[in-house]
Design a protein around this motif. Structure first.
Motif, PDB file in Angstrom:
ATOM      1  N   ILE A 145      53.777  18.571   0.243  1.00 55.41           N
ATOM      2  CA  ILE A 145      54.901  19.358   0.767  1.00 55.41           C
ATOM      3  C   ILE A 145      56.210  18.563   0.675  1.00 55.41           C
ATOM      4  CG2 ILE A 145      55.842  20.422   2.864  1.00 55.41           C
ATOM      5  CD1 ILE A 145      53.028  21.356   3.508  1.00 55.41           C
ATOM      6  N   HIS A 146      56.133  17.252   0.829  1.00 51.44           N
ATOM      7  CA  HIS A 146      57.341  16.438   0.647  1.00 51.44           C
ATOM      8  C   HIS A 146      57.880  16.592  -0.769  1.00 51.44           C
ATOM      9  CE1 HIS A 146      57.010  14.870   4.575  1.00 51.44           C
ATOM     10  NE2 HIS A 146      56.050  13.983   4.353  1.00 51.44           N
ATOM     11  N   TYR A 147      56.996  16.667  -1.752  1.00 50.56           N
ATOM     12  CA  TYR A 147      57.458  16.888  -3.131  1.00 50.56           C
ATOM     13  C   TYR A 147      58.013  18.295  -3.310  1.00 50.56           C
ATOM     14  CZ  TYR A 147      56.334  12.471  -5.342  1.00 50.56           C
ATOM     15  OH  TYR A 147      56.356  11.148  -5.719  1.00 50.56           O
ATOM     16  N   LEU A 148      57.408  19.266  -2.656  1.00 53.55           N
ATOM     17  CA  LEU A 148      57.949  20.628  -2.699  1.00 53.55           C
ATOM     18  C   LEU A 148      59.353  20.670  -2.075  1.00 53.55           C
ATOM     19  CD1 LEU A 148      54.848  22.797  -1.711  1.00 53.55           C
ATOM     20  CD2 LEU A 148      56.097  22.901  -3.879  1.00 53.55           C
ATOM     21  N   ARG A 149      59.544  19.940  -0.989  1.00 56.32           N
ATOM     22  CA  ARG A 149      60.849  19.891  -0.318  1.00 56.32           C
ATOM     23  C   ARG A 149      61.893  19.201  -1.198  1.00 56.32           C
ATOM     24  NH1 ARG A 149      59.607  17.346   5.544  1.00 56.32           N
ATOM     25  NH2 ARG A 149      61.886  17.431   5.654  1.00 56.32           N
ATOM     26  N   LEU A 150      61.430  18.259  -1.996  1.00 56.39           N
ATOM     27  CA  LEU A 150      62.321  17.485  -2.854  1.00 56.39           C
ATOM     28  C   LEU A 150      62.862  18.310  -4.018  1.00 56.39           C
ATOM     29  CD1 LEU A 150      63.261  14.467  -3.347  1.00 56.39           C
ATOM     30  CD2 LEU A 150      61.251  14.260  -4.809  1.00 56.39           C
ATOM     31  N   MET A 151      62.076  19.252  -4.500  1.00 49.55           N
ATOM     32  CA  MET A 151      62.401  19.948  -5.745  1.00 49.55           C
ATOM     33  C   MET A 151      63.734  20.706  -5.724  1.00 49.55           C
ATOM     34  SD  MET A 151      60.266  18.969  -7.890  1.00 49.55           S
ATOM     35  CE  MET A 151      61.115  19.940  -9.106  1.00 49.55           C
ATOM     36  N   PRO A 152      64.029  21.529  -4.696  1.00 50.19           N
ATOM     37  CA  PRO A 152      65.311  22.249  -4.717  1.00 50.19           C
ATOM     38  C   PRO A 152      66.525  21.310  -4.767  1.00 50.19           C
ATOM     39  CG  PRO A 152      63.841  23.225  -3.108  1.00 50.19           C
ATOM     40  CD  PRO A 152      63.193  21.959  -3.562  1.00 50.19           C
ATOM     41  N   TYR A 153      66.423  20.189  -4.065  1.00 50.36           N
ATOM     42  CA  TYR A 153      67.524  19.214  -4.086  1.00 50.36           C
ATOM     43  C   TYR A 153      67.703  18.650  -5.497  1.00 50.36           C
ATOM     44  CZ  TYR A 153      70.026  14.840  -3.447  1.00 50.36           C
ATOM     45  OH  TYR A 153      70.917  13.813  -3.579  1.00 50.36           O
ATOM     46  N   LYS A 154      66.606  18.300  -6.153  1.00 50.48           N
ATOM     47  CA  LYS A 154      66.697  17.738  -7.500  1.00 50.48           C
ATOM     48  C   LYS A 154      67.195  18.770  -8.507  1.00 50.48           C
ATOM     49  CE  LYS A 154      65.413  13.639  -6.428  1.00 50.48           C
ATOM     50  NZ  LYS A 154      66.419  12.555  -6.468  1.00 50.48           N
ATOM     51  N   ILE A 155      66.787  20.021  -8.319  1.00 51.20           N
ATOM     52  CA  ILE A 155      67.266  21.092  -9.206  1.00 51.20           C
ATOM     53  C   ILE A 155      68.773  21.262  -9.060  1.00 51.20           C
ATOM     54  CG2 ILE A 155      67.207  23.592  -9.596  1.00 51.20           C
ATOM     55  CD1 ILE A 155      64.181  23.429  -8.806  1.00 51.20           C
ATOM     56  N   GLU A 156      69.236  21.252  -7.821  1.00 45.93           N
ATOM     57  CA  GLU A 156      70.665  21.422  -7.566  1.00 45.93           C
ATOM     58  C   GLU A 156      71.472  20.211  -8.041  1.00 45.93           C
ATOM     59  OE1 GLU A 156      73.703  21.939  -3.759  1.00 45.93           O
ATOM     60  OE2 GLU A 156      71.551  22.252  -3.492  1.00 45.93           O
ATOM     61  N   LYS A 157      70.911  19.038  -7.852  1.00 51.48           N
ATOM     62  CA  LYS A 157      71.607  17.795  -8.200  1.00 51.48           C
ATOM     63  C   LYS A 157      71.724  17.634  -9.703  1.00 51.48           C
ATOM     64  CE  LYS A 157      73.113  13.773  -6.382  1.00 51.48           C
ATOM     65  NZ  LYS A 157      74.098  13.658  -5.309  1.00 51.48           N
ATOM     66  N   ASN A 158      70.626  17.829 -10.404  1.00 51.32           N
ATOM     67  CA  ASN A 158      70.624  17.681 -11.865  1.00 51.32           C
ATOM     68  C   ASN A 158      69.403  18.406 -12.423  1.00 51.32           C
ATOM     69  OD1 ASN A 158      70.696  16.937 -14.547  1.00 51.32           O
ATOM     70  ND2 ASN A 158      71.053  14.769 -14.167  1.00 51.32           N
ATOM     71  N   ALA A 159      69.619  19.637 -12.817  1.00 54.55           N
ATOM     72  CA  ALA A 159      68.510  20.474 -13.299  1.00 54.55           C
ATOM     73  C   ALA A 159      67.874  19.897 -14.562  1.00 54.55           C
ATOM     74  CB  ALA A 159      68.998  21.896 -13.561  1.00 54.55           C
ATOM     75  N   ASP A 160      68.636  19.122 -15.340  1.00 54.73           N
ATOM     76  CA  ASP A 160      68.110  18.555 -16.586  1.00 54.73           C
ATOM     77  C   ASP A 160      67.016  17.523 -16.328  1.00 54.73           C
ATOM     78  OD1 ASP A 160      69.753  20.098 -18.180  1.00 54.73           O
ATOM     79  OD2 ASP A 160      71.371  18.634 -18.172  1.00 54.73           O
ATOM     80  N   THR A 161      67.140  16.764 -15.230  1.00 51.29           N
ATOM     81  CA  THR A 161      66.119  15.747 -14.931  1.00 51.29           C
ATOM     82  C   THR A 161      65.103  16.219 -13.882  1.00 51.29           C
ATOM     83  OG1 THR A 161      67.573  14.735 -13.262  1.00 51.29           O
ATOM     84  CG2 THR A 161      67.666  13.833 -15.496  1.00 51.29           C
ATOM     85  N   ALA A 162      65.288  17.401 -13.336  1.00 52.02           N
ATOM     86  CA  ALA A 162      64.363  17.926 -12.320  1.00 52.02           C
ATOM     87  C   ALA A 162      62.919  18.033 -12.824  1.00 52.02           C
ATOM     88  CB  ALA A 162      64.856  19.284 -11.812  1.00 52.02           C
ATOM     89  N   PRO A 163      62.662  18.312 -14.130  1.00 52.43           N
ATOM     90  CA  PRO A 163      61.262  18.348 -14.603  1.00 52.43           C
ATOM     91  C   PRO A 163      60.507  17.037 -14.374  1.00 52.43           C
ATOM     92  CG  PRO A 163      62.683  19.436 -16.200  1.00 52.43           C
ATOM     93  CD  PRO A 163      63.589  18.802 -15.171  1.00 52.43           C
ATOM     94  N   ILE A 164      61.210  15.924 -14.272  1.00 57.08           N
ATOM     95  CA  ILE A 164      60.561  14.637 -13.977  1.00 57.08           C
ATOM     96  C   ILE A 164      59.836  14.723 -12.632  1.00 57.08           C
ATOM     97  CG2 ILE A 164      60.982  12.200 -13.443  1.00 57.08           C
ATOM     98  CD1 ILE A 164      63.477  12.429 -15.315  1.00 57.08           C
TER      99      ILE A 164
END
Length: 636
Positions: A599-618
């Motif tokens: 769930i911590h990784y699930l919580r992390l995903m929207p922030y990473k998508i918003e911050k930089n969608a290009d590197t969010a797949p990492i």
């Protein structure tokens, strides 16, 4: 008498130049303590260059030479010279306009029209630049981007300095002093012109101060060097010599005085001065300038400068949150500053309160200063040269020593905050936790356009290894199943963000190792010690810090490829931590810890998508690898 008048004119010219230097100090003094010796040298040599070279090119030397010794560099030096010249054009234009209205002579109108038109153009350009300032910033950014990184920073730094020097005339500089220095300077200049006109006059031709003024500031005065202006009609030999002496002697005198002045050591405190740009790191400076000249999020820029106007930023330590953590330096020494804006600022204020509430039972950083505004919040923490981030500690020390320190942290938490408000989770809290932290984040992941290329596949390849994709796990990532996973969680006060990077190792003068914990998070809904353990797994099991270090990722259909480092030190800590959990908790509780990690990784995903969608797949790939491992441990 004429020689005496010439001498007096030279003295007054020296005084006028000195008043100009005092006015120049006003512009520099907003950002740093002015170096009078350097300013005098720069003005003298710059004006001597103007004597021989047209188009006032000596001003370029004046700005760069002065800026070469400034803490804020040549950008500040050059921008202050431009501001000084801007005020000169404005002042000379006003004087010419006043004289033209009084004299009402066609000949004088012909002489003065250049500066009067120049004044009108300047006023119109100033208004136009203000109205179109957003477009102008974007144009500067576009032009700067055409150059290499060093020149890009230089172009934007100079533009920044120029913009803020003009702003500070209205915002920071003592306006009464500015007006008094300007009026006094031109009053003394005119008095000098009067005396020189008298010394320059002949029986056949009387020369007044207006004649001298008109000659120096005519259109020819801009296009020609001062040397060419020495050639009046009439008795060229004697009168030209007078002109040369009049123009050059004051500059020579000021230069000699500057040379004789003792160089002061640069030990003055920066207290009370603004920072032209707070960042010391060129990469971070470029990021900030790029954001400023994009003309987006102007409220952020305004509050950022308000918070950091009197410090230098050594390094940005920010990680995966909406708050920024920086190592800073001021006249009081080095310290860490953490700040956030808007709702994130309100959340940061809760962090300050948590630290104060628990500082008597846990090793936590001291809050040495803080400020809460409706738009932002920040607090400062001391810097210790004997401190080392736990990530660095773990990867530079033997595994047993790293685990001993980590176990010390875990035991301390168990003996202190995990006993505060201890209880059992309720179905309502668990339901809210699943709704906010699972359902909403899954929805945001599915809506991400960057993920469309691989979300629909049943399987996904990460660095060549096949994994089951997210859609396989979704039938368990819902309230029906997860309510049972978290149903036996105990609750208490928790840290809320117990990653490796939020533990700081310290050593005393005897070499003994200790620690303190930073950056608590109060927005977890389900405050369980097991949630804290899941955060620790995010580091030592999921390799979060190594994912953060990845800069490039290649996504082709359902293949995600990037350079990912597996840490032997983390693997060792994970093994020891897994043993620790099994020694203290039941199997179902250990499973809950690992599901909290998911769930911590699930919580992390929207922030990473918003911050930089290009590197969010990492981070999506990191989450899939964690899911795969957890399923093998507890579900398959």
């Amino acid at each position: 008498m004429k020689e005496l008048a010439l001498f007096a004119a030279i003295v007054l010219m020296c005084l006028a130049h000195m008043v100009r230097i005092f006015r120049w100090e006003l512009f520099v003094g907003v950002y740093e303590k002015p170096n009078i010796k350097r300013l005098m040298s720069s003005l003298s040599i710059g004006y001597i260059i103007n004597y021989f070279i047209p188009f006032k090119l000596g001003d370029i030397f004046k700005g760069f030479f002065a800026g070469s010794k400034m803490k804020n560099g040549k950008a500040l030096g050059m921008s202050t010279v431009i501001v000084d010249r801007y005020l000169d054009i404005f002042s000379v234009g006003i004087i010419f306009l006043a004289l033209a209205l009084v004299k009402r002579e066609d000949v004088f109108w012909q002489t003065s029209k250049f500066y009067i038109i120049f004044l009108g153009v300047l006023v119109a350009a100033t208004i136009l630049i203000y109205v179109l300032r957003g477009l102008l910033k974007k144009l500067i950014r576009l032009i700067a981007s055409l150059f290499n990184k060093r020149l890009e920073i230089s172009v934007m730094s100079f533009s920044w300095a120029l913009i803020w020097n003009f702003k500070d005339i209205f915002l920071k500089i003592n306006k009464l002093k500015l007006i008094l220095y300007t009026v006094l300077m031109w009053g003394v200049y005119i008095a000098s012109y009067m005396l020189f006109g008298y010394a320059y006059s002949t029986a056949q031709e009387a020369v007044g101060w207006i004649d001298v003024f008109s000659n120096l500031f005519s259109e020819k005065g801009v296009k020609a060097s001062t040397l060419m202006l020495s050639l009046f009609s009439g008795s060229i030999e004697r009168r030209s010599l007078y002109m040369v002496i009049y123009m050059m002697a004051p500059l020579a005198i000021l230069l000699i005085i500057a040379i004789c002045l003792k160089e002061k050591s640069d030990t003055a405190s920066d207290e009370g001065y603004l920072k032209l740009l707070p960042q010391l790191n060129s990469e971070e400076k470029l990021v900030f300038l790029d954001k400023y000249f994009s003309n987006e999020d102007r409220e952020y820029i305004k509050n950022y400068l308000k918070i950091n106007h009197n410090i230098s930023i050594v390094r940005d330590y920010s990680a995966g949150s909406n708050a920024t953590t920086m190592l800073c330096i001021s006249e009081k020494g080095m310290f860490f500053r953490k700040y956030a804006f808007g709702e994130a600022g309100d959340k940061l204020y809760e962090q300050i309160k948590w630290i104060k509430d628990n500082s008597d039972i846990l090793p936590l950083p001291e809050v040495i200063s803080e400020e809460k505004d409706k738009m932002y919040c920040y607090y400062d923490m001391p810097y210790s040269p004997n401190a080392m981030g736990m990530f660095e500690f773990v990867h530079s020390m033997p595994g047993d020593r790293s685990w001993a320190l980590l176990e010390k942290v875990l035991n301390k938490l168990s003996e202190t905050i995990y006993l505060k408000n201890a209880g059992k989770s309720s179905p309502e809290i668990i339901s809210e936790y699943i709704n906010k932290k699972v359902d909403k984040n899954l929805k945001k992941i599915k809506e991400c356009k960057k993920f469309k290329s691989f979300l629909d596949y049943d399987e996904i390849y990460i660095n060549g290894t096949k994994y089951r994709n997210l859609k396989y796990y979704e039938k368990w990532l819902n309230e029906d199943f997860l309510a049972g996973v978290f149903g036996n969680d105990t609750t208490s006060v928790v840290h809320g963000d117990l990653t490796i990077e939020n533990i700081v190792a310290t050593s005393d003068e005897n070499g003994d190792t200790d620690y303190y914990i930073i950056d608590p998070n109060t927005g977890n809904v389900l405050d369980s010690p097991l949630l804290d353990y899941g955060k620790l797994l995010q580091s030592i099991h999921g390799g979060y810090e190594f994912l953060m270090a990845v800069k490039n990722v290649d996504v082709v259909k359902n293949h995600i490829n990037f350079v990912f480092t597996r840490s032997a030190a983390y693997d060792y800590l994970h093994k020891r931590f897994y043993e620790y959990l099994n020694s203290k908790y039941r199997r179902d509780e250990v499973r809950s810890v690992y599901f909290h990690e998911i769930i911590h990784y699930l919580r992390l995903m929207p922030y990473k998508i918003e911050k930089n969608a290009d590197t969010a797949p990492i981070f999506y790939a990191g989450m899939i690898m964690v899911l795969d491992d957890v399923w093998k441990m507890f579900m398959d």
